[in-house]
Design a protein around this motif. Sequence first.
Motif: not given
Length: 386
Positions: A19, A161-163, A165-167, A170, A343, A369
């Motif tokens: 990453e 953001k990558s997935e 980072e988004l996790e 959240r 994102n 989005t």
Amino acid sequence: MATEFPPIPLTGVPFPKAEYERRQKKVLNAMERVGLDALLVTAHGHLRYLTGYHGFGGYFAPFPLILVQGQKPTYVVREYEMQVVRAESCIDEIIAYTQQHDFAKVCADVLRRYGLQKRTVGLELGCWNLAPADVSALQAQLPELRISDATRVIASVAAVKSELELEAMRDAMTSTDLAICAFQQSLREGVTELEAADTIEREVKKAGGELWRWYSLSFGDRTKLPHGPPAHYAIRNNEPAIIEIGGAKWGYAAGLVRSAVLGRHPEIESLHDLAVAALEAAIAAIKPGVAAGEVDAAARSVITRSGRQQVFRHRTGYQNGIHWAERGNLSLEPTAADLLEANMTLHMPIVLFAESGHLVGCSESVLVTERGAEVLSRRPHTLYRA
């Protein structure tokens, strides 16, 4: 007999090395587009984004991460901090300096090794943690070095953001929502700001969450002070309260502003309605391809139509993520030309100044989005009445 010490509890880097390599590659591509032969990364948030290490040891002098096309990233750090940098970053090539005055010489030696002493090197001139004296010292070591302002290079990459980072964002927001709930439930006559803060921190910790290290919380007349940390002030009936707080996960913060009134306060109630309308207009304006200034204009137009322009004295929002925010990152302010992309994450605090001087408002952290904006919080941004 040799003394045995327990093993050091190392946190390591939160994301897989791949990453960080992905992020570094994107930054190298951005460097190439703007004509940089090398980049010295010194902003703490940007260092954490690219390496995993929080960078706080750089209070002594900058800890530059040197990025050069075709070379492994090189971290120049204070010798005192070597062990923690090795433990909490993904960087293998680490070079140390000992005293503050050694910083520029050691950096210059690395740049000479890569043959860059006469090339164009980017410095984050508009970010924290790089003093004019640092720049002058480096230029004195390499008089023919061409220095270019690279303040926005990493910001433009980190905004999307990558997935993974988004996790993290959240998860951070889950803690934020819990903190807001605890804040609201703690409001009763006679409770102090510090007591409310203790309740918030206890509830978040009990749930296994984490809070960003700084937050503001104030009651009554102390709501006239922007960014006020909690104190011994006790709230009385018919007084307002305001909090700006964020949960944290792996260095990512998800902030929220929420206001409340214990009893009634007509001025605060009326102005909060205006803050809600401005915030919702800004959220509705968000979609890929829209300029940051257009989002600001959407919020500002609501306030202008109310005839109370003087109550809004700041920007509409900013790019968030690692370290809450970083100076030089994307900003939702008048005429800002940066285009929103899917994102990206943004924090939009609409905090207004009442005639009495009290601050009141609300915010949301949102994800851009393809269809518009996704609000990350599950707590309503209406005024809480206790």
